[in-house]
Structure formats: structure tokens, C-alpha cells
Design an enzyme around this catalytic site. Structure first.
Site, PDB file in Angstrom:
ATOM      1  N   HIS A  41       0.848  -1.191   0.000  1.00 22.64           N
ATOM      2  CA  HIS A  41       0.000   0.000   0.000  1.00 22.64           C
ATOM      3  C   HIS A  41       0.884   1.240   0.000  1.00 22.64           C
ATOM      4  CE1 HIS A  41      -3.740  -2.264   0.833  1.00 22.64           C
ATOM      5  NE2 HIS A  41      -2.879  -3.118   1.360  1.00 22.64           N
ATOM      6  N   HIS A  46      -4.539   3.974  -2.962  1.00 26.11           N
ATOM      7  CA  HIS A  46      -4.533   3.221  -1.705  1.00 26.11           C
ATOM      8  C   HIS A  46      -3.704   1.955  -1.818  1.00 26.11           C
ATOM      9  CE1 HIS A  46      -6.083   0.464   1.360  1.00 26.11           C
ATOM     10  NE2 HIS A  46      -6.404   1.529   2.045  1.00 26.11           N
ATOM     11  N   GLU A  73     -16.986  -5.391  24.922  1.00 24.60           N
ATOM     12  CA  GLU A  73     -16.117  -6.566  24.995  1.00 24.60           C
ATOM     13  C   GLU A  73     -14.933  -6.430  24.044  1.00 24.60           C
ATOM     14  OE1 GLU A  73     -19.337  -6.665  24.106  1.00 24.60           O
ATOM     15  OE2 GLU A  73     -20.324  -7.376  25.926  1.00 24.60           O
ATOM     16  N   HIS A 117     -27.286 -16.611  24.800  1.00 20.81           N
ATOM     17  CA  HIS A 117     -26.319 -16.432  25.889  1.00 20.81           C
ATOM     18  C   HIS A 117     -25.638 -17.749  26.275  1.00 20.81           C
ATOM     19  CE1 HIS A 117     -28.179 -12.577  25.972  1.00 20.81           C
ATOM     20  NE2 HIS A 117     -27.576 -12.174  27.078  1.00 20.81           N
TER      21      HIS A 117
END
Lengths: 673, 673
Positions: free
Chosen positions: B35, B265, B414, B476
Site C-alpha cells: 500500500h 490506496h 467486549e 447467551h
């Protein structure tokens, strides 16, 4: 808190909302588990929404043009169960309320779309619902553009809590909704300042109003217990062309001793406190009892949408028969009749021309013939369009001024893309597929699991599926991701070997009604291995004999994807040594396990040495085929990855890690002794 | 674009930055991949940062008090390699630049912390670096509070692109940094309006300035090619007490034909365009050549921090010997000598008192004795403190006015938690652990993979590890997550059976230097199965004989976690029928596989019927122990889950899915025939 003022100002409203609160208290106490605070806190918002705005007919929860209601804060499931029971939903009876969270009940701990017709989407893992909702709202825009607003014209309403807004996926959802000006999406933020650990302030001080505005949303701030403000805010939200967020200042567990505390978030089961709360509500009904007048008011609310639905049916009947048929077909997830012949024609052409193409390119070839005959497909990529090969010539870009566009530039938002695709599919009328690198399955994983769990046939197009990625190195080279997908129940994990298997995988994925598909595709070119045209879809068998042994069969090589051609090359080397070798292609283990034993035995008879080849870890289900299915440890071997990859040109990596025809031959010879 | 003005205004600066641009062009052309655009676009920012601000001594890249530089946009790896080569880093030689992205090179496609000392963190998967950086900055605050600013006082600088900011995890990072006022964190946003798919506008129209402000950040907007503005912005950023974002308006691939395009890019390899770009830069060096004067200026920059480091060493030597030793110990990831005895004492006490506790509670018991003797542990939870049992009495809450606090309320984040923990550990001096429900491994997964890949011993405390979750239902209840963790290379997946194994798992996790640990813990109470105290850490063996057969050995039961006590109960039932049964506890498969064959054979001899019991899918590595390791298909069985769970009280679910002693006995008898 003194509720007197609230009660006296809007007594009719109050009693209807109190019914939700009382049922919640009773059900959670009965289950001795669950979440009381949120349904109690958001009862006023839900009451006004259903009483004055939701286009909803309780007798027809699957009516295509209903408003959608998504409880992103799914732990507050008693809110939705209370609403459905009160309005007279056929499934949510009083017995179901009494059996909240019990074995076999439809009123599960979190709302499950596969248990209740009126539950749009399984929620619970925070942040998913609000992101699914983006997909619902996009689907509505797309279908409205296709069928006209006489047939498609509805809102998507969401209740989200602080948890939903703290999860990163919510930012992806906000950005998408803002970018696409999803004006019919309305999110109520249950702004109660409480999380499980305590005051929200412990972990977050985000200015949510400013944050939503930064993403291009229309934002209002209201008292979430004032029905007049709620009503006015919804009216305003329906008028703006931007997606709307209504910040509802609420008290969690309003009127209960645990109000405004983190305890209020959980299960409130103390009998005295429960009674005190009901007294504060002025609630006269006993446990699970709703006074007849209030119940009947709610049942009227449940019927509010009946006239609108009847009128809609009239308008629908005015569509051309062809349009009606197509609308019904796409909502039934039926593939068009032409699909099968289209796939067969492509397979035949590929088997004849035998191109050497990457399977990501093969996937594009399949989509080029599929998309024109399946108007319900919506493609996209998480900013890797040219790499994922997900865009075909005819799709057009979905945009604010081109709602008919069928290709979505999702941006660098794998998780938001996956969740929104789930939402599109659940909305109905859409078959979404979206691409990213297979390694970034990790980012999309929570939504991919929910697709499997809640039976959504979303298609995940996962290119760059191994060390074949090459120079980008180990962060971009999946080794454990096949194992992850295969370990997930109710997921088809396809890893096609060539353009024929790729077309077959697409056919299965696009006819699936309850199972999501992961299609793992190579970056690098592969030879065609299915050089003989077969009408039947062999990928549907999961694994099949691609090439039979020429000499006496001593070896079975099994492989998937790019390693099938490696297996074929190894077979040539082995046969040259007089070692008869069968090659079994394994494009989809889940489907092979679903075959009857006689078929499996035919493909994998006892006796020969078995070697599996896959540029991934052995944990991806190979032991079951190597050691199980009549295999034996001392006659089984694996050629694949034992750890993460490395950065180098792809060809060198396959050499470095020994995933070659020569490496396979060596392993076979070692096992033959 | 005409670069004349830029060149003439700040010629010295220009040439230094041009060296980065020229090396990037050469290396990407040489590799024919990579890149180019980002290093070229951000060369000015990087030059000013290193020339005027970074506290960095190229001869000591691991100096504890250096400023940290994190390239969150890791695909622009040539930026960091150019800088290191130019400054005279011992590892990044010119040969390494010439071998960019080639097999065996230290200059991999993305920067890898395990290849280069001066690379703080492996980046590439977008959004990780900026989130790791939050952990770096928190670690700096914590250690500064503990050791004083004479010893710890440095900044964390980050370069992030649009991809990083679109990934949801970035919002979690923003929220954390804002909440904790991480004033020494400075993020440069490479605001170039381009993503791989094209103009940023295709997928995103977020007002990033407003968004960062909403999270409590200090924000500046500058021309990213003006060294004066860059310098002033960094000065201002260092002064504010808030985390800082500097929006740097840049041109991707500045001065190249592909400038301001998505092509820019990627890999710019066209020879003529390359030459034209170098001409535009006024660059006179040939391929890989840096004029001596410019190289020597850069080498001076590399030495800028040498004096500061010498002074720091003087100040460090003034600390008490005890403080110096502890500082050196924690940065070397050495556990304190007392740890072993502390764990042994806890084990002895547990084996004697034989409590019936959930292993999440057992984990808390272990932490209660560990945290006081390991000042380097930092605990936390993603808003489940009371459920994950991660907070012990002595930790105190990390807060803006209590930087010595060792417990972090991560909020419902999380993913951000996991990435920040990785950053803390990589910063050095910290052993982070953090909790959530095991099911939400899914959310943290990308960071968990990076912990494994980049050899970070982060500890993931994953409670509620099976259908034992009960009423919360299938969203869950993990069933495939053990399989996911076990399939991931370089990860210890612990599932302890009782408080003894839990203490042993913690000991291994906290002495690990290069491997992250997942400790899967129950919600529900479990009996103590290790009733006889053993000094040695049996969990270190991965699997071991917990109970020997009393009658003639016909059966081996294997189990982990909560199912070990089920196996023990089944053994009692079988022995009562005269069927001799060995029980093998399997707390960590990875460690068992690492044992030599003679040990493995002793634990799993050929012959007996083998049944494994685990409330999860069989794919979690059981086939290898059932069918491999001298096992046989016709004598092997599995008692566990075949699909997702359900909502009901936990005990009923174990019955429903047949994961019981009786179910196990039935399976054994079926196999015995």
C-alpha cells in the site's frame, strides 16, 4: 418516587402502561429470573407507540407491510410479551406469560424470532437489534422503490438501551443509517443512566445526542414517561427525512424500590416490594390479572391495524398478477424456477471451457447469471468490492437517490453489514449477500452466529480464504476460520474447488430458507476440476468422489477448495507410482454429515490410507472424516496448517508450509509404510 | 498537484518526508504489492512527529519510558519501515526494505510486533491499533501513578485512517479514552477521503470532528502536509488533559498520478508514474537510495532520545532497589516468586474444605490471593462485574482521580476491552485480565485472535460457559466457543472442573509470556473433584487421570469443566455395575497435545471404551481424543450438544439435552454392547 402526578395527568394511558409493568413484575417473580427494570421503564413509550403509531394487526403478525418493532434491548423481553398478550396475540397466551423463561415456553428469556411470529428478530446480544433495524429500514426503502408505496410503506421502530449504544456495532449502524438517510427508522434510546455495574457514568460519558447528530440523525430529547411528549416526538420523527433518535429520559424500574439502581436492571422478585410497586401504580389486579377494561382497551389497540391491512390487501390485489406472484415468491423465500436451469447452464459452460480462475471470480461469474433472474438479491461488500467480486453489472448502487440500487457499499463495517443483512432477510423480500475477507469473519462473527441461531439464510461471501492471501501476512490469512464456521450449528460452510462447485454452492445458498451460508473463496487462480458436466448438484452431497483410483485403490485423498487441485496433482504422482488414489472433494462438511450412512460409506470406505489436505488447521472437522467414518488413526494423515501464516508470495507459502502435491505424496508414502 | 509551494516553503522538512515517500514507492514496486498511498500521504505528519516530538532512541527500542507509536492503519507498513530504516534501526536494514513482503523478511506486509522490536503492536485488522492504544495510554497512567512521573511519563501516538474510524471498535475506544481522560493519547486521523471502494462518501458521511467531541476528545483540524500546523497541533495536543484527535487533511499518494484516488490506496508499481512522482518530489536518489545528507539528518532524529534515555536511567537508578526490581520484573513478565506457594496454599485449602462453588466464584477466590501479591494485574469486566467475579477487595477503581485503581469498568464493550487489554500487556508492566460471558467471545474475537497471533499473554475470563446459563437462552449459551478457542493457534483454552483446577489455570495464565489464556467458567455451583491435595500443577499436563477404575478398566470417561463431576457421578453408577471406569479430567487440550507420547498413552491407553462429556459441540477437539490417541470409532462416544441451547432453568436443560450421569452411562453401555 411519587407517581401521583403521572397517574393523574393521563389516567387512561397510565393504566395501560401499568398493565405492562404489573405483568412484568409478576412474570419475573414467577420465573425468579429475568429483567424487570427496562420493561417497567419503557412501558410508557411502548404504550404510546402501539396505541397511536404502530401499523400492526395482532391477527396477522406477518403482514408484509406492518410496521416493524425491534426490541434491541432484548433482555427486556417481558415488554414485548406483555404487549403481545395484552393485544391478544394468538401465541402469547396468559399461560405463556406464566411460563416465562420455562422449558418449552414461547416466552423465552430473550425474544426469539423462531418461537413467536410477532417477534421480528432474536435479540439479546446487545447492539444487534439496532443494527438489524438498519437492514429492515434499507429493505423497506428497496422494496418501496420496486413495488411502490401503496404496497410497501412502513416504519421500523427500535428500543435500544445504553448497552446497545456502547457496543461498537452501534456506530456502524449509525453511520449506515445516516449515510443512507433512512428516514423511516426511529430509535428510542432508553436513557436511564443505569447499567449492570452501576451508574452509566462508571464506564461512559458519551454525549449521545451529539454522537447521533454527527452521524446525520434527527435527535429529540424527551421525558420518557410523558405520553404527550412521546407522541409528539414520534410524530416529528415520522416527518423528518433523517433517521430519528428519540432520547427518552426514563427511570429504570419506575415506582419500584429498586428504581434508578442497577438492581432494578435485574430480576425484582421481593414480594413486598412487588406489592408496593403495584400499589404505587394504583394497580388493582392480582398476580397475572389485568382488569377487563384495560385488557379490552389493549385488545382494541391490537386491532387498530386491521382496517389498514384490509385496505392494503385491496391495493395489493390491484398489482399485476406477475408482480403479486413475485412479491409472494420473494417473501416466501422461494427461488425463481429459472434458477436451477441457469446454474446448470453455467456449470456446463464451465466444465467445457475449463477456465483457470480464482473462486472469488467464479463467484462473480455465478452472480452475473443469478442476479438478473433474482431481483431479491442485494449484494455488497465491506469496502472490498473489487477483491470480493460481489458486484455484477446490473445491480446499480443503492443510494439516497437510487433506492432501486441493489448493491450496497457497506464501508469498513463487517459487523454492521452482517447484522444489517440479517435484518434485510428477516424483513422479507430480500436475499442479501455481502463480502469481506474470510479472516474478518471475526469482526462479523456475533451477527453470523445470530444468523445461524435465528435461522436466517444470509450469505456471507468470504474471499481470500487461506495463506493464498500471500504478502498481507498472518493477520489476513485465515487458518482457524473454517473450524469456527463448521463448529457453528446450522451454518453451511462451503469451500468450493472450482467454478462448478462455486455455482453449486450458490444454488444451495440461494434456495436455503433457514440456514446461513459461508462461501469461502480463493484469492488465487484454480484450475477447473469438474471437467465432466453433471446435471446434479454434487456439492449438495457435501463430499463426493471427484476422481476414482486407476490402479488398485490404496489411498483416499480428501480436500476442499484450493487443495482439491493439489489432491488431483498428488493423485497423478501417486498413480504414476502405481498407488491407486481416489480423490474426494469436500465442499461442505455439514451436508456430507447429513447424508445417510450408505452414501457416506460409498465415498469413504474402510481400508485405504486417508489423507486430508486443507490450508487450515486440522481442527476444522477433519478428524471426524479421517478417524471416524470407518477411518483408522494409523492410516490417516493431514496436510495443512499448524499455526498462523506468514507474509510472502502465496506460492512460496504453500511450499513453506508443505501444502503441496509433493508434501501430500510424502505423507501418503509415510502412512503406506 | 503542484508540489512546488510545499517543497519551497519547508525544504528541509520536505526532503526528509520525501525520503519516506521515495522508499515507499521503491519497496512497493519491488514487492509488486503493498500500500503506497498512506505512507506517502502521512509522511509529513510522521516526519514532524519523529523530528520534534517522539521520545525515541533508535538504539533502544524497548526502553520502558519511550513514547509509543502505533500505526493503526497497518497496511501502510512502509511508513514505519521507512522511518526505522532512515533512523538507523538495527533490524530494519536496507536489505530488509528491499525484501519488503518477501519470505523471511522482518518487513512483513503488515507490521508485526514479534518480528521487529520497534513495532509496538501488530496491526492490520482495522480498528485494533487505535483500541490497543487506549490500553497503552491506560497502562502509562497506571504505572505513572505507581512509579512517579520521573520514571513513567510518555505519550502514545496513533495514526488511524478512515477504516479504523468506521470499524465499530473505534467507538468503544473513543468512549473509553474520553471517559478516562487519557490526555497523553494523541490520534492522527489520516483524513484523505478515500477508501478501497472509492470516495469515502460512498459509504460514510460521519462528521468525525463532532463524533470525537461527543466522546470527550480535544479535536483539531489541520493541513496534514503543513509541517508548521502539524507541529503546533502536536504541541496543543500535548497540553490538553483530554485525549486528542488531530484531523489531518491529506492527499493519499500525494504527487503520484494516483493521488486522491482509491487506486492510490494500493500498490503503485508503474515505473513511469513512479519516476514522475519522484521528480515531483525533487528526489534525486535512485531506487532505494537516500542521499547521504538526508539519511544523516534522519539518523540524528533517531538519536534524539538518547539523552533523555540516559537521564531516565539516572532517575531510575534513584528508585529503591525493591522498586527497581519490581519494575524490571513486571516488564519482564516474570511472576513474583510467591505466586507458586500462594497457589499451592489455596489448592490445599480447597482440597481440604471441598467447597461447592461455581468456578467463576473459584476464580474470584484465586484472584483474592493473587492480586495482593501481583501489583501488575489489572482486572475488569465488560459490565458484568458481579457475574464475572473479577473484582477483588483490594483493587480499587481506575478513575480520573484514582490512577492507582486496578479495576476497570469497561462498560458494554467486549471488543474494546480485549483490544485495550492487549495494548496494556504490550505496553509492558501490566498483566491484564477481563471478564464477559463466554458467549460474547464472539464480540471480542478479533482482538483475541490478535493476542494469539502477536503473542500477548492477555487473560480472558469467560464465565457462564454453557447451557448452565439457564433461562437467558441460546443467545447467551455458548456451544461452539470452546471449539473456536481451541482451533485458534497459540491460545490456552482452560475449562477447569473445580476450584483447584481453577487456581492451577490462573497460575499458568499468569506465568505465560507469549500465549493468551481463555478461562471458561461456570455460572452454576460445582463440587470439588480434586479432593486430594497435590503439590504439582496437574492442569499443566492438559489432561490427567482424576480417578482410576476400581473394577477392571473397561471405560475411560473424559470431560472438562462442569461435566467432570458428571463423569465422576457416572463412574459411580458404572462401578456399581462392575464396570471399571477411569475418569480423565481435560482442563486444557492444548497442553495435553504438548505432552510427550508416553504420557498421553498413560492417560489414554488403547482398549477401553471412551466417552467424552462436554456441554458443547463435539467439534471442540474431542474427535482427536476419542478416535485419535489410540482410540477407535466403534468404541467411542460423545455426550454433549448438537445444536444451540434453549431457555429454561439450567438443571432442566442438562436433562433435556441428556448431559447427565445417566445419559453417560447409557452411552457407555451402548458402546460396551
Amino acid at each position: 418516587m411519587d407517581l401521583t402526578a403521572l397517574r393523574s395527568e393521563n389516567p387512561d394511558h397510565w393504566n395501560k402502561a401499568a398493565a405492562i409493568r404489573a405483568l412484568t413484575l409478576d412474570a419475573v417473580a414467577g420465573a425468579n429470573s429475568g429483567h424487570s427494570g427496562m420493561p417497567i421503564g419503557m412501558a410508557d413509550v411502548a404504550t404510546v407507540l402501539f396505541e397511536k403509531h404502530m401499523k400492526f394487526d395482532v391477527s396477522a403478525p406477518k403482514w408484509a407491510d406492518r410496521d416493524r418493532f425491534i426490541l434491541s434491548a432484548g433482555h427486556g423481553s417481558m415488554l414485548i410479551y406483555s404487549l403481545l398478550y395484552l393485544m391478544g396475540d394468538a401465541q402469547v397466551t396468559l399461560d405463556q406469560i406464566k411460563n416465562f423463561r420455562q422449558s418449552g415456553a414461547l416466552t423465552a428469556g430473550h425474544p426469539e424470532n423462531f418461537l413467536l411470529d410477532a417477534v421480528e428478530v432474536t435479540t439479546g446480544p446487545l447492539g444487534q437489534g439496532i443494527s438489524n433495524a438498519v437492514g429492515f429500514a434499507m429493505a423497506e426503502e428497496m422494496l418501496r422503490a420496486q413495488y411502490g408505496k401503496k404496497v410497501v410503506d412502513h416504519h421500523t421502530y427500535v428500543i435500544a438501551g445504553d448497552g446497545c449504544l456502547m457496543e461498537g456495532i452501534s456506530q456502524e449502524a449509525l453511520g449506515l443509517a445516516g449515510r443512507h438517510q433512512l428516514g423511516k427508522l426511529v430509535v428510542f434510546w432508553d436513557n436511564n443512566n443505569i447499567t449492570i455495574d452501576g451508574q452509566l457514568d462508571l464506564s461512559d460519558r458519551t454525549n449521545q445526542v451529539q454522537r447521533f447528530k454527527a452521524s446525520g440523525w434527527h435527535v429529540q430529547e424527551i421525558d420518557g414517561h410523558d405520553p404527550v411528549q412521546i407522541d409528539a416526538a414520534i410524530e416529528a420523527a415520522k416527518k423528518t427525512k433523517k433517521p430519528s433518535m428519540i432520547a427518552c429520559k426514563t427511570h429504570i424500574a419506575l415506582g419500584h424500590a429498586a428504581q434508578d439502581t442497577s438492581k432494578g436492571h435485574g430480576a425484582l422478585t421481593d414480594a413486598d416490594q412487588l406489592k408496593a410497586a403495584k400499589d404505587a401504580y394504583g394497580w388493582t389486579g392480582g398476580a397475572y390479572q389485568v382488569p377487563a377494561e384495560i385488557k379490552s382497551q389493549w385488545e382494541e389497540i391490537g386491532k387498530r391495524g386491521a382496517d389498514a391491512r384490509a385496505e392494503w390487501e385491496g391495493r395489493f390485489a390491484e398489482l399485476s398478477q406477475q408482480k403479486q406472484d413475485r412479491f409472494n415468491r420473494i417473501f416466501a423465500l422461494e427461488a425463481p424456477k429459472k434458477l436451477s436451469a441457469t446454474i446448470k447452464a453455467l456449470k456446463k459452460q464451465v466444465s467445457e471451457s475449463q477456465p483457470k480462475v480464482a473462486t472469488r471470480k467464479a463467484s462473480e461469474m455465478a452472480l452475473e447469471v443469478i442476479n438478473p433472474i433474482m431481483p431479491e438479491t442485494i449484494g455488497g461488500s465491506a469496502d472490498l468490492t473489487g477483491s470480493n467480486n460481489t458486484k455484477t453489472g446490473d445491480l446499480g448502487m443503492f443510494d439516497t437517490d437510487n433506492r432501486k440500487g441493489r448493491y450496497v457499499y457497506w464501508g469498513i463495517r463487517e459487523h454492521g453489514m452482517a447484522a444489517a443483512m440479517n435484518g434485510m432477510a428477516l424483513h422479507g423480500g430480500i436475499r442479501p449477500y455481502g463480502g469481506t475477507f474470510f479472516c474478518f469473519t471475526d469482526y462479523a462473527r456475533p451477527a453470523m452466529r445470530l444468523a445461524a441461531l435465528s435461522k436466517i439464510p444470509t450469505v456471507f461471501v468470504m474471499t481470500h480464504d487461506s495463506i493464498g492471501v500471500g504478502e498481507d501476512g498472518p493477520t489476513h490469512q485465515p487458518v482457524e476460520h473454517l473450524a469456527i464456521c463448521r463448529a457453528t450449528p446450522n451454518t453451511y460452510t462451503f469451500r468450493p474447488a472450482d467454478a462448478v462447485e462455486t455455482a453449486e454452492a450458490w444454488e444451495i445458498a440461494l434456495t436455503s430458507k433457514e440456514t446461513p451460508s459461508v462461501i469461502a473463496l480463493t484469492r488465487q487462480g484454480l484450475p477447473t476440476v469438474r471437467t465432466e458436466h453433471k446435471l446434479s448438484n454434487l456439492t449438495e452431497k457435501g463430499a463426493y468422489v471427484l476422481a476414482e483410483a486407476e490402479s488398485k485403490r490404496q489411498v483416499i485423498l480428501m480436500a476442499s477448495g484450493s487443495e482439491v487441485s493439489t489432491a488431483m496433482a498428488a493423485k497423478d504422482l501417486l498413480e504414476a507410482k502405481g498407488i491407486g488414489t481416489r480423490v474426494v472433494s469436500v465442499p461442505c462438511m455439514e451436508l456430507f454429515h447429513a447424508q445417510d450412512e450408505s452414501y457416506r460409506r460409498k465415498v469413504l470406505p474402510a481400508g485405504p490410507v486417508r489423507v486430508a489436505i486443507e490450508a487450515a488447521v486440522r481442527d476444522g472437522g477433519w478428524d471426524r472424516l479421517l478417524l471416524g467414518e470407518r477411518g483408522q488413526e494409523k492410516k490417516a494423515g493431514f496436510v495443512g496448517m499448524e499455526g498462523f501464516g506468514a507474509s510472502a508470495p502465496a506460492g512460496e507459502l504453500f511450499e513453506k508450509f508443505g501444502i503441496t502435491a509433493e508434501g501430500t505424496v510424502a505423507k501418503v508414502q509415510e502412512l503406506l509404510g
